[in-house]
Design a protein around this motif. Structure first.
Motif, mmCIF file in Angstrom:
data_model
loop_
_atom_site.group_PDB
_atom_site.id
_atom_site.type_symbol
_atom_site.label_atom_id
_atom_site.label_comp_id
_atom_site.label_asym_id
_atom_site.label_seq_id
_atom_site.Cartn_x
_atom_site.Cartn_y
_atom_site.Cartn_z
ATOM 1 N N THR A 2 -42.670 -8.058 18.617
ATOM 2 C CA THR A 2 -41.709 -8.317 17.526
ATOM 3 C C THR A 2 -42.438 -8.156 16.108
ATOM 4 O OG1 THR A 2 -42.546 -10.854 17.329
ATOM 5 C CG2 THR A 2 -40.566 -10.263 18.772
ATOM 6 N N ALA A 3 -41.634 -7.741 15.305
ATOM 7 C CA ALA A 3 -42.263 -7.744 13.677
ATOM 8 C C ALA A 3 -41.013 -8.126 13.037
ATOM 9 C CB ALA A 3 -42.363 -6.293 13.259
ATOM 10 N N ASP A 4 -41.070 -9.341 12.381
ATOM 11 C CA ASP A 4 -40.215 -9.563 11.129
ATOM 12 C C ASP A 4 -40.537 -9.280 10.056
ATOM 13 O OD1 ASP A 4 -38.091 -11.229 12.589
ATOM 14 O OD2 ASP A 4 -39.978 -12.098 13.583
ATOM 15 N N LEU A 5 -39.500 -8.986 8.913
ATOM 16 C CA LEU A 5 -39.742 -9.074 7.521
ATOM 17 C C LEU A 5 -39.346 -10.266 7.107
ATOM 18 C CD1 LEU A 5 -40.821 -7.207 5.087
ATOM 19 C CD2 LEU A 5 -38.074 -6.612 5.008
ATOM 20 N N LEU A 6 -40.159 -10.979 6.112
ATOM 21 C CA LEU A 6 -39.941 -11.992 5.374
ATOM 22 C C LEU A 6 -39.911 -11.660 3.668
ATOM 23 C CD1 LEU A 6 -41.471 -13.325 7.876
ATOM 24 C CD2 LEU A 6 -40.459 -15.217 7.193
ATOM 25 N N VAL A 7 -39.000 -12.412 3.064
ATOM 26 C CA VAL A 7 -39.032 -12.034 1.484
ATOM 27 C C VAL A 7 -39.602 -13.578 0.946
ATOM 28 C CG1 VAL A 7 -37.711 -10.301 1.179
ATOM 29 C CG2 VAL A 7 -36.685 -12.417 1.163
ATOM 30 N N ARG A 8 -40.708 -13.598 0.140
ATOM 31 C CA ARG A 8 -41.351 -14.757 -0.281
ATOM 32 C C ARG A 8 -41.216 -14.888 -1.979
ATOM 33 N NH1 ARG A 8 -47.017 -15.966 1.896
ATOM 34 N NH2 ARG A 8 -45.822 -15.901 3.818
ATOM 35 N N GLU A 9 -40.700 -15.771 -2.368
ATOM 36 C CA GLU A 9 -40.565 -15.991 -3.886
ATOM 37 C C GLU A 9 -42.015 -16.387 -4.159
ATOM 38 O OE1 GLU A 9 -40.240 -16.540 -7.868
ATOM 39 O OE2 GLU A 9 -40.735 -18.201 -6.604
ATOM 40 N N ARG A 10 -42.650 -15.638 -5.336
ATOM 41 C CA ARG A 10 -44.094 -15.811 -5.820
ATOM 42 C C ARG A 10 -44.367 -17.000 -6.128
ATOM 43 N NH1 ARG A 10 -46.167 -10.644 -8.981
ATOM 44 N NH2 ARG A 10 -45.337 -9.737 -7.108
ATOM 45 N N SER A 11 -43.399 -17.695 -7.114
ATOM 46 C CA SER A 11 -43.920 -18.930 -7.727
ATOM 47 C C SER A 11 -43.792 -19.954 -6.974
ATOM 48 C CB SER A 11 -43.052 -18.958 -9.111
ATOM 49 O OG SER A 11 -41.913 -19.264 -8.673
ATOM 50 N N LEU A 32 -39.973 -12.926 -8.728
ATOM 51 C CA LEU A 32 -40.438 -11.605 -7.997
ATOM 52 C C LEU A 32 -40.532 -12.127 -6.391
ATOM 53 C CD1 LEU A 32 -43.230 -10.870 -10.550
ATOM 54 C CD2 LEU A 32 -40.978 -9.902 -10.374
ATOM 55 N N TRP A 33 -40.126 -11.339 -5.574
ATOM 56 C CA TRP A 33 -39.923 -11.493 -4.184
ATOM 57 C C TRP A 33 -40.925 -10.682 -3.641
ATOM 58 C CZ3 TRP A 33 -36.926 -15.371 -1.958
ATOM 59 C CH2 TRP A 33 -36.182 -16.189 -2.991
ATOM 60 N N ASP A 34 -42.068 -11.202 -3.032
ATOM 61 C CA ASP A 34 -42.903 -10.191 -2.407
ATOM 62 C C ASP A 34 -42.503 -10.317 -0.891
ATOM 63 O OD1 ASP A 34 -44.676 -9.800 -4.410
ATOM 64 O OD2 ASP A 34 -45.628 -11.990 -4.090
ATOM 65 N N THR A 35 -43.013 -9.104 -0.014
ATOM 66 C CA THR A 35 -42.553 -8.879 1.254
ATOM 67 C C THR A 35 -43.576 -9.122 2.260
ATOM 68 O OG1 THR A 35 -42.820 -6.605 0.976
ATOM 69 C CG2 THR A 35 -40.519 -7.475 0.769
ATOM 70 N N TYR A 36 -43.384 -9.806 3.290
ATOM 71 C CA TYR A 36 -44.443 -10.006 4.298
ATOM 72 C C TYR A 36 -43.944 -9.759 5.577
ATOM 73 C CZ TYR A 36 -47.391 -12.793 0.932
ATOM 74 O OH TYR A 36 -47.931 -13.057 -0.286
ATOM 75 N N VAL A 37 -44.781 -9.141 6.549
ATOM 76 C CA VAL A 37 -44.425 -8.931 7.808
ATOM 77 C C VAL A 37 -45.097 -9.754 8.997
ATOM 78 C CG1 VAL A 37 -44.476 -7.019 9.644
ATOM 79 C CG2 VAL A 37 -44.239 -6.409 7.012
ATOM 80 N N ARG A 38 -44.326 -10.395 9.553
ATOM 81 C CA ARG A 38 -45.113 -11.079 10.776
ATOM 82 C C ARG A 38 -44.731 -10.409 12.063
ATOM 83 N NH1 ARG A 38 -45.885 -16.683 11.211
ATOM 84 N NH2 ARG A 38 -45.530 -18.017 12.997
ATOM 85 N N VAL A 39 -46.096 -10.347 12.584
ATOM 86 C CA VAL A 39 -46.172 -9.342 13.841
ATOM 87 C C VAL A 39 -46.770 -10.165 15.104
ATOM 88 C CG1 VAL A 39 -47.183 -7.105 14.787
ATOM 89 C CG2 VAL A 39 -46.965 -7.662 12.077
ATOM 90 N N LYS A 81 -49.559 -12.842 13.562
ATOM 91 C CA LYS A 81 -50.059 -13.165 12.259
ATOM 92 C C LYS A 81 -49.091 -12.261 11.218
ATOM 93 C CE LYS A 81 -54.875 -13.062 13.987
ATOM 94 N NZ LYS A 81 -56.344 -12.487 13.796
ATOM 95 N N ASP A 82 -49.626 -12.647 10.068
ATOM 96 C CA ASP A 82 -48.673 -12.168 8.701
ATOM 97 C C ASP A 82 -49.435 -11.055 7.904
ATOM 98 O OD1 ASP A 82 -47.006 -13.862 9.757
ATOM 99 O OD2 ASP A 82 -47.033 -15.273 7.899
ATOM 100 N N CYS A 83 -48.732 -10.194 7.199
ATOM 101 C CA CYS A 83 -49.678 -9.333 6.200
ATOM 102 C C CYS A 83 -48.568 -8.978 5.216
ATOM 103 C CB CYS A 83 -50.086 -8.028 7.229
ATOM 104 S SG CYS A 83 -48.917 -7.080 8.083
ATOM 105 N N ARG A 84 -48.982 -8.474 4.105
ATOM 106 C CA ARG A 84 -48.196 -7.893 3.306
ATOM 107 C C ARG A 84 -47.701 -6.322 3.544
ATOM 108 N NH1 ARG A 84 -47.748 -9.044 -2.044
ATOM 109 N NH2 ARG A 84 -46.090 -7.663 -1.740
ATOM 110 N N LEU A 85 -46.455 -6.196 3.264
ATOM 111 C CA LEU A 85 -45.836 -4.933 3.416
ATOM 112 C C LEU A 85 -46.474 -3.970 2.707
ATOM 113 C CD1 LEU A 85 -44.081 -2.962 4.969
ATOM 114 C CD2 LEU A 85 -42.177 -3.603 3.474
#
Length: 654
Positions: free
Chosen positions: A391-400, A449-456, A463-467
């Motif tokens: 699986t690979a999921d995309l999450l958006v995460r608010e920076r603050s 600001l919303w950063d994107t992370y990928v959960r693999v 594990k997670d990483c940045r896109l």
């Protein structure tokens, strides 16, 4: 009004970190006469007691209980329970805070679902929080149908009648894991547990000074003695068998295997690591049967097996290899698709920054591998065999705040020959749609600001990483979009070139000021301006015209999508407005655009060209340049002189 919720907050020397907690209590959407806040000061020696007394004097729904220091949070929470009057009690730590609607939403959700325990979505700022538990709302959850056991912190809302009926209280005294004991028993004895996942209720904060109690080094002997008490609760309320093994597996995985795995294992000082290892091994041999290990992933089972066999050196070597394994997500495309940002990317695991390869012919062992070579072969075989479930999921995460949300994705899986004999790469091709109107758990993305992370999830690893980073000089850079009542700018971060979204924050980066006079067209009273923006459909905006010595004139306007023909190019919008020529004629006007006219605190974006209006129409002109050698801002010199005069008068006491 009857008290719906009693918020119980144990307090000990939080210093300024309590202010965010206090602020969130005062901002709650639940009316103040429907909830109470009980601060239990556990013998603080800083200025906090006086601060809390002042707060209670100002707000009738806030009270403070002062007591001698008890050494930990259990007794203050129990004192709060005994003092409370609410239908539910909510436990909050003094350096954390709640979402503004948390109490109202959690209470309503608990009542609607007749829950004894309500678990609200958490965001971790510098702290780990459960992810899978909050993938969806779970109105009727228990330890069998949901991963409740992954969330054992005390930050829950609990029905007070349930506490009175069961006599459930926190263990007291200076100790660890009192929350594990309390929450585990609550899960196992509750008639229903409800998990609210579409709104971030609780913000779990790591202090800048790292002084949170949970981050302090602990005594392994005492810690694992307290852990055994949580295991005792499981044994008291379950029968031997698969459920008990699955619950026990949480402590084996999180509190033991993960401490002795990967980078975490390698960074612990050796002497302290040996103490942890000895205590962990004692619990494993004493309390966990083979059924507990059996449900672990292969990499975790290998660690548990090495612990059981007392192979400490092999455990270190295995941890070193695992520490070098991490996922990478490489963007391949970013474009607008209607009102959503469509992102495509490729994902695979790397070892020491090189694509991880797997043997297609590796076989899983009949038992636990006898050496590290066999262990690695087992990991290969498991990853290849279960690649269809990767699986690979995309999450958006608010920076603050670190509030994060899953986005809808589609995944294609490809086995790629690596050029080595019988070895392959396992690559996931992912397409994700981020719709700003629904991306926050069904609600719009808030400004920020919303950063994107990928959960693999692949084989033994999740594990997670940045896109990112981006694809280099040819990286896709779509225009900002005006969609769902938001101005959304997809962009690449400056330092690491990862993919993020700017929501309602961007100004100059929108590129509106770069429109040239020759691009602007006037046809009688109708003004047409091409803008580097995406809109999915005709969108109302507002044009403001400002002239010398007269009030500004606001004109309704429309943004229309470009289609590559006619008015606008594909990916660019055309602003159209009909100007009141009689009112504007004979002057030159500066123009600005409000892209979301209904938003509070409306933002305006200036156009560089000025507009010259006559009785017959409008045309764009370049703005007059400042006089050579003169001030760049009108009146700047006069303001500087006035400020110097005020400073001199103040210095002279005049």
């Amino acid at each position: 009004m009857p008290v719906k919720v009693s918020v119980i907050i144990p307090v000990y020397n939080p210093g300024p970190y309590i202010e965010d907690c206090v602020g969130s209590m005062l901002r709650q959407s639940l009316p103040p006469d429907e909830f109470e806040v009980i601060f239990v000061d556990d013998g603080s020696t800083d200025d906090t007691p006086a601060r809390l007394d002042e707060l209670a004097a100002e707000h009738a729904h806030i009270q403070v209980v002062h007591q001698e220091n008890s050494g930990w949070s259990g007794k203050p929470r129990n004192v709060g329970i005994d003092t409370s009057k609410g239908e539910f009690v909510m436990f909050v730590d003094n350096d954390d805070y709640l979402g503004d609607e948390a109490l109202e939403r959690m209470y309503d959700y608990g009542v609607a679902n007749e829950a004894d325990v309500v678990v609200g979505k958490m965001a971790g700022k510098g702290r780990g929080v459960p992810v899978e538990l909050f993938r969806v709302n779970r109105p009727h959850a228990n330890v069998e149908n949901a991963p409740l056991i992954d969330s054992l912190t005390p930050h829950k809302m609990v029905r007070r009648a349930f506490l009175e009926r069961t006599g459930l209280r926190f263990p007291e005294g200076r100790r660890r894991l009192e929350d594990h004991v309390f929450v585990t028993e609550a899960y196992l004895r509750a008639d229903n547990v409800s998990v609210l996942s579409d709104y971030v209720c609780y913000y779990h904060i790591r202090r800048d000074d790292g002084s949170n109690a949970g981050f302090q080094r602990f005594d392994p002997v005492g810690y694992f003695k307290n852990l055994r008490e949580a295991l005792d609760v499981v044994e008291r309320y379950t029968e031997p068998g698969p459920l008990r093994d699955r619950l026990f597996r949480r402590w084996l995985r999180v509190e033991m295997v993960e401490r002795l795995s990967g980078r975490r294992m390698r960074t612990i000082p050796d002497e302290y690591r040996r103490e942890l290892y000895d205590e962990i091994r004692g619990v494993v041999l004493e309390r966990f049967g083979p059924g507990v290990d059996a449900g672990l992933r292969p990499a975790q089972r290998i660690v548990a097996a090495l612990v059981r066999a007392d192979r400490y050196d092999d455990l270190l070597a295995f941890a070193e290899r695992q520490a070098a394994i991490a996922p990478a997500a490489r963007p391949t495309g970013v474009a607008w698709a209607g009102e959503a940002v469509r992102v495509t990317f490729d994902v695979e695991y790397l070892h020491a920054d090189t694509p991880l390869t797997f043997s297609e012919h590796a076989k899983a062992p009949d038992g636990t591998p006898e050496d590290l070579e066999g262990a690695n072969a087992w990991l290969d075989a498991d990853a290849v065999a279960r690649f269809g479930q990767a699986t690979a999921d995309l999450l958006v995460r608010e920076r603050s705040t670190s509030a994060q949300y899953f986005q809808p994705v589609t995944v294609e899986r490809e086995t790629v020959p690596s050029g080595e004999d019988g070895r392959v790469r396992l690559v996931l091709h992912v397409t994700a749609d981020i719709d700003p109107a629904t991306a926050a758990g069904g609600a719009p993305l808030g400004a920020g600001l919303w950063d994107t992370y990928v959960r693999v999830g692949l084989g033994s690893w999740t594990k997670d990483c940045r896109l990112g980073p981006d694809a280099g000089p040819d990286r896709p850079e779509p225009h900002a979009g005006v969609v769902g009542g938001r101005v959304v700018l997809p962009y690449w971060t400056n330092e690491h070139h990862n993919f993020s979204l700017d929501v309602d924050r961007a100004g100059k980066r929108l590129g509106i000021a770069a429109v040239a006079p020759e691009d602007i067209r006037g046809d009688g009273p109708v003004l047409r301006v091409p803008l580097p923006l995406h809109v999915a459909a005709a969108t109302p905006v507002e044009l403001r015209l400002t002239g010398p010595g007269v009030p500004p004139v606001d004109v309704p306007a429309t943004l229309s999508p470009g289609d590559g023909t006619g008015e606008g190019a594909a990916g660019r919008a055309t602003l159209t407005a009909e100007l009141p020529l009689e009112r504007l004629k004979g002057a030159t006007w500066r123009a600005s655009v409000c892209l979301v006219p209904d938003a509070p605190g409306r933002r305006r974006h200036a156009l560089t060209p000025a507009l010259r209006v006559t009785a017959s129409g409008v045309r764009a002109v370049r703005p007059p340049a400042p006089a050579a050698g003169g001030p760049q801002r009108p009146g700047l010199a006069r303001r500087v002189v006035r400020k110097l005069r005020r400073t001199l008068r103040s210095a002279l006491g005049r």
